[in-house]
Design an enzyme around this catalytic site. Structure first.
Site, PDB file in Angstrom:
ATOM      1  N   PHE A  11       0.818  -1.219   0.000  1.00 48.97           N
ATOM      2  CA  PHE A  11       0.000   0.000   0.000  1.00 48.97           C
ATOM      3  C   PHE A  11       0.860   1.281   0.000  1.00 48.97           C
ATOM      4  CE2 PHE A  11      -2.120   2.747   3.453  1.00 48.97           C
ATOM      5  CZ  PHE A  11      -2.740   3.597   2.542  1.00 48.97           C
ATOM      6  N   THR A  94      10.436 -11.297   9.350  1.00 53.61           N
ATOM      7  CA  THR A  94      10.617 -10.158   8.422  1.00 53.61           C
ATOM      8  C   THR A  94      11.204  -8.950   9.147  1.00 53.61           C
ATOM      9  OG1 THR A  94       8.927 -10.891   6.892  1.00 53.61           O
ATOM     10  CG2 THR A  94       9.359  -8.526   6.930  1.00 53.61           C
ATOM     11  N   THR A 118       6.550   3.057  12.608  1.00 52.46           N
ATOM     12  CA  THR A 118       5.163   3.354  12.949  1.00 52.46           C
ATOM     13  C   THR A 118       5.037   4.018  14.323  1.00 52.46           C
ATOM     14  OG1 THR A 118       3.098   2.244  13.572  1.00 52.46           O
ATOM     15  CG2 THR A 118       5.060   0.906  13.685  1.00 52.46           C
ATOM     16  N   ASP A 119       3.964   4.792  14.506  1.00 51.94           N
ATOM     17  CA  ASP A 119       3.683   5.388  15.823  1.00 51.94           C
ATOM     18  C   ASP A 119       3.441   4.312  16.883  1.00 51.94           C
ATOM     19  OD1 ASP A 119       1.160   4.516  14.966  1.00 51.94           O
ATOM     20  OD2 ASP A 119       0.206   6.487  15.077  1.00 51.94           O
ATOM     21  N   GLU A 120       3.085   3.088  16.437  1.00 55.84           N
ATOM     22  CA  GLU A 120       2.742   2.032  17.399  1.00 55.84           C
ATOM     23  C   GLU A 120       3.925   1.601  18.262  1.00 55.84           C
ATOM     24  OE1 GLU A 120       0.220  -1.129  16.191  1.00 55.84           O
ATOM     25  OE2 GLU A 120      -0.854   0.097  14.749  1.00 55.84           O
ATOM     26  N   TYR A 142       3.116  -7.171  16.485  1.00 58.89           N
ATOM     27  CA  TYR A 142       3.451  -6.290  15.350  1.00 58.89           C
ATOM     28  C   TYR A 142       4.341  -5.138  15.812  1.00 58.89           C
ATOM     29  CZ  TYR A 142       2.997  -2.325  12.180  1.00 58.89           C
ATOM     30  OH  TYR A 142       3.279  -1.239  11.388  1.00 58.89           O
ATOM     31  N   ALA A 144       5.912  -4.634  18.640  1.00 59.78           N
ATOM     32  CA  ALA A 144       7.148  -5.021  19.342  1.00 59.78           C
ATOM     33  C   ALA A 144       8.244  -5.371  18.348  1.00 59.78           C
ATOM     34  CB  ALA A 144       6.870  -6.199  20.273  1.00 59.78           C
ATOM     35  N   LYS A 146       8.404  -4.301  15.226  1.00 60.87           N
ATOM     36  CA  LYS A 146       8.773  -3.044  14.541  1.00 60.87           C
ATOM     37  C   LYS A 146       9.727  -2.234  15.436  1.00 60.87           C
ATOM     38  CE  LYS A 146       7.487  -1.365  11.153  1.00 60.87           C
ATOM     39  NZ  LYS A 146       8.034  -1.425   9.763  1.00 60.87           N
ATOM     40  N   PRO A 197     -18.007  -4.119  11.400  1.00 62.92           N
ATOM     41  CA  PRO A 197     -17.622  -4.622  12.729  1.00 62.92           C
ATOM     42  C   PRO A 197     -16.723  -3.672  13.516  1.00 62.92           C
ATOM     43  CG  PRO A 197     -16.292  -5.680  11.031  1.00 62.92           C
ATOM     44  CD  PRO A 197     -17.189  -4.714  10.322  1.00 62.92           C
ATOM     45  N   ARG A 265     -10.313  -6.201  20.162  1.00 60.81           N
ATOM     46  CA  ARG A 265      -8.988  -6.756  19.859  1.00 60.81           C
ATOM     47  C   ARG A 265      -8.240  -6.935  21.184  1.00 60.81           C
ATOM     48  NH1 ARG A 265      -5.519  -2.879  15.994  1.00 60.81           N
ATOM     49  NH2 ARG A 265      -6.443  -4.113  14.330  1.00 60.81           N
TER      50      ARG A 265
HETATM   51  P1  NAD Z   1       1.323  -3.535   3.320  1.00 62.77           P
HETATM   52  O1  NAD Z   1       0.987  -4.719   4.146  1.00 62.77           O
HETATM   53  O2  NAD Z   1       0.306  -2.966   2.394  1.00 62.77           O
HETATM   54  O3  NAD Z   1       2.624  -3.823   2.435  1.00 62.77           O
HETATM   55  C1  NAD Z   1       3.732  -4.518   2.930  1.00 62.77           C
HETATM   56  C2  NAD Z   1       4.567  -4.937   1.718  1.00 62.77           C
HETATM   57  O4  NAD Z   1       5.734  -5.610   2.193  1.00 62.77           O
HETATM   58  C3  NAD Z   1       3.847  -5.911   0.796  1.00 62.77           C
HETATM   59  O5  NAD Z   1       4.056  -5.541  -0.550  1.00 62.77           O
HETATM   60  C4  NAD Z   1       4.507  -7.255   1.103  1.00 62.77           C
HETATM   61  O6  NAD Z   1       4.481  -8.161   0.016  1.00 62.77           O
HETATM   62  C5  NAD Z   1       5.903  -6.818   1.446  1.00 62.77           C
HETATM   63  N1  NAD Z   1       6.629  -7.775   2.309  1.00 62.77           N
HETATM   64  C6  NAD Z   1       6.182  -8.368   3.449  1.00 62.77           C
HETATM   65  N2  NAD Z   1       7.142  -9.165   3.944  1.00 62.77           N
HETATM   66  C7  NAD Z   1       8.211  -9.058   3.120  1.00 62.77           C
HETATM   67  C8  NAD Z   1       9.507  -9.618   3.119  1.00 62.77           C
HETATM   68  N3  NAD Z   1       9.902 -10.482   4.064  1.00 62.77           N
HETATM   69  N4  NAD Z   1      10.346  -9.293   2.117  1.00 62.77           N
HETATM   70  C9  NAD Z   1       9.961  -8.434   1.130  1.00 62.77           C
HETATM   71  N5  NAD Z   1       8.742  -7.891   1.075  1.00 62.77           N
HETATM   72  C10 NAD Z   1       7.880  -8.188   2.064  1.00 62.77           C
HETATM   73  O7  NAD Z   1       1.835  -2.450   4.348  1.00 62.77           O
HETATM   74  P2  NAD Z   1       1.812  -0.870   4.361  1.00 62.77           P
HETATM   75  O8  NAD Z   1       0.607  -0.435   5.086  1.00 62.77           O
HETATM   76  O9  NAD Z   1       2.091  -0.374   3.003  1.00 62.77           O
HETATM   77  O10 NAD Z   1       3.061  -0.581   5.320  1.00 62.77           O
HETATM   78  C11 NAD Z   1       4.357  -0.352   4.783  1.00 62.77           C
HETATM   79  C12 NAD Z   1       5.290   0.037   5.917  1.00 62.77           C
HETATM   80  O11 NAD Z   1       4.821   1.213   6.577  1.00 62.77           O
HETATM   81  C13 NAD Z   1       5.418  -1.025   7.012  1.00 62.77           C
HETATM   82  O12 NAD Z   1       6.769  -1.066   7.426  1.00 62.77           O
HETATM   83  C14 NAD Z   1       4.541  -0.519   8.134  1.00 62.77           C
HETATM   84  O13 NAD Z   1       4.994  -0.968   9.375  1.00 62.77           O
HETATM   85  C15 NAD Z   1       4.710   0.972   7.981  1.00 62.77           C
HETATM   86  N6  NAD Z   1       3.577   1.802   8.445  1.00 62.77           N
HETATM   87  C16 NAD Z   1       2.300   1.521   8.052  1.00 62.77           C
HETATM   88  C17 NAD Z   1       1.256   2.370   8.451  1.00 62.77           C
HETATM   89  C18 NAD Z   1      -0.181   2.121   8.028  1.00 62.77           C
HETATM   90  O14 NAD Z   1      -1.071   2.802   8.546  1.00 62.77           O
HETATM   91  N7  NAD Z   1      -0.458   1.227   7.104  1.00 62.77           N
HETATM   92  C19 NAD Z   1       1.533   3.482   9.262  1.00 62.77           C
HETATM   93  C20 NAD Z   1       2.861   3.727   9.651  1.00 62.77           C
HETATM   94  C21 NAD Z   1       3.877   2.886   9.210  1.00 62.77           C
HETATM   95  O1  DAU Z   2      -0.689   3.524  13.584  1.00 58.31           O
HETATM   96  C1  DAU Z   2      -0.002   3.012  12.491  1.00 58.31           C
HETATM   97  C2  DAU Z   2      -0.465   1.612  12.263  1.00 58.31           C
HETATM   98  O2  DAU Z   2      -1.793   1.702  11.780  1.00 58.31           O
HETATM   99  C3  DAU Z   2       0.411   0.825  11.301  1.00 58.31           C
HETATM  100  O3  DAU Z   2       1.683   0.693  11.852  1.00 58.31           O
HETATM  101  C4  DAU Z   2      -0.197  -0.553  11.037  1.00 58.31           C
HETATM  102  O4  DAU Z   2       0.556  -1.238  10.065  1.00 58.31           O
HETATM  103  C5  DAU Z   2      -1.614  -0.371  10.526  1.00 58.31           C
HETATM  104  O5  DAU Z   2      -2.236  -1.629  10.368  1.00 58.31           O
HETATM  105  C6  DAU Z   2      -2.426   0.484  11.502  1.00 58.31           C
HETATM  106  O6  DAU Z   2      -2.701  -0.214  12.738  1.00 58.31           O
HETATM  107  P1  DAU Z   2      -4.131  -0.135  13.456  1.00 58.31           P
HETATM  108  O7  DAU Z   2      -4.280  -1.326  14.305  1.00 58.31           O
HETATM  109  O8  DAU Z   2      -4.334   1.198  14.061  1.00 58.31           O
HETATM  110  O9  DAU Z   2      -5.065  -0.204  12.134  1.00 58.31           O
HETATM  111  P2  DAU Z   2      -6.372  -1.059  11.790  1.00 58.31           P
HETATM  112  O10 DAU Z   2      -6.847  -0.543  10.462  1.00 58.31           O
HETATM  113  O11 DAU Z   2      -6.187  -2.514  11.937  1.00 58.31           O
HETATM  114  O12 DAU Z   2      -7.373  -0.561  12.901  1.00 58.31           O
HETATM  115  C7  DAU Z   2      -7.648   0.807  13.109  1.00 58.31           C
HETATM  116  C8  DAU Z   2      -8.568   0.902  14.337  1.00 58.31           C
HETATM  117  O13 DAU Z   2      -9.836   0.346  13.988  1.00 58.31           O
HETATM  118  C9  DAU Z   2      -8.082   0.105  15.527  1.00 58.31           C
HETATM  119  O14 DAU Z   2      -8.420   0.812  16.716  1.00 58.31           O
HETATM  120  C10 DAU Z   2      -8.870  -1.197  15.452  1.00 58.31           C
HETATM  121  C11 DAU Z   2     -10.175  -0.758  14.829  1.00 58.31           C
HETATM  122  N1  DAU Z   2     -10.861  -1.771  13.986  1.00 58.31           N
HETATM  123  C12 DAU Z   2     -10.151  -2.361  13.009  1.00 58.31           C
HETATM  124  C13 DAU Z   2     -10.739  -3.313  12.201  1.00 58.31           C
HETATM  125  C14 DAU Z   2      -9.946  -3.999  11.103  1.00 58.31           C
HETATM  126  C15 DAU Z   2     -12.199  -2.053  14.191  1.00 58.31           C
HETATM  127  O15 DAU Z   2     -12.848  -1.478  15.078  1.00 58.31           O
HETATM  128  N2  DAU Z   2     -12.790  -2.997  13.393  1.00 58.31           N
HETATM  129  C16 DAU Z   2     -12.110  -3.652  12.420  1.00 58.31           C
HETATM  130  O16 DAU Z   2     -12.712  -4.529  11.748  1.00 58.31           O
END
Ligand code: NAD
Ligand code: DAU
Length: 329
Positions: A11, A94, A118-120, A142, A144, A146, A197, A265
């Site tokens: 993404f 990973t 990530t902020d997490e 996740y 921990a 990161k 949900p 969760r």
């Molecule tokens: P995503 O799950 O959409 O994409 C992850 C990508 O990494 C995928 O293309 C997957 O195929 C690839 N991948 C997974 N394991 C791999 C491995 N061992 N070797 C090579 N490729 C691998 O995730 P995203 O939401 O795009 O997140 C990208 C990065 O940003 C992550 O490091 C995540 O921790 C960080 N991040 C995400 C968010 C969020 O809200 N989604 C916020 C802050 C930081």
């Molecule tokens: O904060 C950054 C993080 O945000 C990234 O590092 C992670 O990769 C990304 O997955 C995301 O984590 P969250 O746990 O915050 O995102 P998620 O979309 O899973 O959930 C957002 C909030 O919504 C969380 O409080 C859980 C809640 N939720 C999520 C799902 C999937 C629901 O209430 N129902 C749901 O079905």
């Protein structure tokens, strides 16, 4: 600039590659394992080479690096908190081994390295915002793993003098996000008339960041950041989950009766909030407010059934049944 973008078929990575190629004219090579979340079609409008392999595989990393690059940007990760609770193994491999293999490759070649984090890693905060010097107190497998990766990156700067940077982003949303995450899941369920949900009481707060703003922030840190430092990149708006879902109901015209409270969760973080003064001092500012970004995102999913239909009719169905104990329509 020539970049190796690991996890560039996911993404945020694919949105980042699009920005770098189109707005900066960068030469980009993508290394991606193509897990369930990594998709070739995320890059199909771009002419970038894709090496399929894991960051934990030194031979694939060497192949992707070829004659060398100016920087490695690592997005590759397992990213869904719920999956880390059900099956943590891939997260450890990973984030720990994969990050180590990339750091070694960067060290051998003296290549600048940016870790996307990530902020997490800071854990949950009831009031106020985390700064880059807040302690790391992750809660899930996740976050921990990161946090472990961030510490390893920092150690390579400290011990070996490697030019490293860390960008910690808040919750991203926008086009190409896999529908396991809150916003795309709720949008697609609303469009299909499936229940929405909400975990627990829905009062958890997230700090929403439009994916292109994060991509621009990462580019900014890569160009102007101080080696060895971490930078928070937080979104401009905070919102409870319930409010997010209600806005999606409004934007899609779905009936309010679809909203359903489900079991919370385990270990659910209540609130994330990032202070981003340090990256602002480098000249970055978020450009997209949540109301506008959410509208754009809903429209993108409405217009891109070709992107989500294969996912929603494929393996995602089995995941959804395991996670929510019911089938999708
Ligand atoms: P995503 O799950 O959409 O994409 C992850 C990508 O990494 C995928 O293309 C997957 O195929 C690839 N991948 C997974 N394991 C791999 C491995 N061992 N070797 C090579 N490729 C691998 O995730 P995203 O939401 O795009 O997140 C990208 C990065 O940003 C992550 O490091 C995540 O921790 C960080 N991040 C995400 C968010 C969020 O809200 N989604 C916020 C802050 C930081
Ligand atoms: O904060 C950054 C993080 O945000 C990234 O590092 C992670 O990769 C990304 O997955 C995301 O984590 P969250 O746990 O915050 O995102 P998620 O979309 O899973 O959930 C957002 C909030 O919504 C969380 O409080 C859980 C809640 N939720 C999520 C799902 C999937 C629901 O209430 N129902 C749901 O079905």
């Amino acid at each position: 600039m020539k970049l190796l973008v690991c996890g560039g078929a996911g993404f945020i990575g694919s949105n980042f590659v699009r920005i770098r190629v189109r707005d900066h004219g960068d030469e980009v090579v993508v290394l991606d394992k193509l897990t369930y979340a990594g998709r070739r079609e995320n890059l199909e409008d771009l002419d970038v080479p894709l090496v399929v392999g894991g960051i934990e595989d030194p031979e694939k990393v060497a192949e992707a690096l070829g004659d060398g690059v100016d920087a490695i940007v690592n997005f590759a990760a397992e990213t869904h908190v719920d999956r880390s609770i059900a099956e943590p193994d891939a997260f450890v491999r990973t984030h720990a081994v994969g990050t180590y293999v990339l750091l070694e490759a960067a060290r051998e070649r003296g290549t600048r390295y940016l870790q996307v984090s990530t902020d997490e890693v800071y854990g949950s905060i009831e009031e106020g915002s985390f700064t880059e010097s807040s302690p790391l107190q992750p809660s899930s497998p996740y976050s921990a793993t990161k946090a472990g990766a961030d510490l390893l990156v920092a150690s390579y700067a400290h011990t070996f003098g490697l030019e490293t940077l860390i960008c910690r982003g808040s919750n991203n949303y926008g086009p190409y996000q896999y529908p396991e995450k809150l916003i795309p899941l709720m949008v697609l369920n609303a469009l299909h008339g499936d229940p929405l949900p909400v975990y627990g009481d829905g009062q958890q707060v997230r700090n929403w960041l439009y994916v292109e703003d994060f991509g621009r922030g990462i580019g900014h840190v890569l160009a102007h950041g101080t080696p060895g430092e971490a930078y928070n990149v937080g979104g401009p708006d905070e919102c409870t989950n319930l409010e997010v879902v209600r806005r999606i109901i409004e934007l899609t015209g779905a009936p309010e009766s679809l909203l359903e409270y489900v079991t919370d969760r385990p270990g659910h973080d209540r609130r994330y909030s990032l202070g981003s003064e340090k990256v602002r001092a480098l000249g970055w500012e978020a450009q997209v407010r949540f109301a506008e970004g959410l509208e754009r995102t809903v429209r993108w999913y409405q217009e891109h059934e070709d992107w989500w239909a294969p996912i929603r009719s494929g393996d995602f169905r089995a995941y959804y049944e395991r996670q929510y104990g019911r089938s999708l329509s």
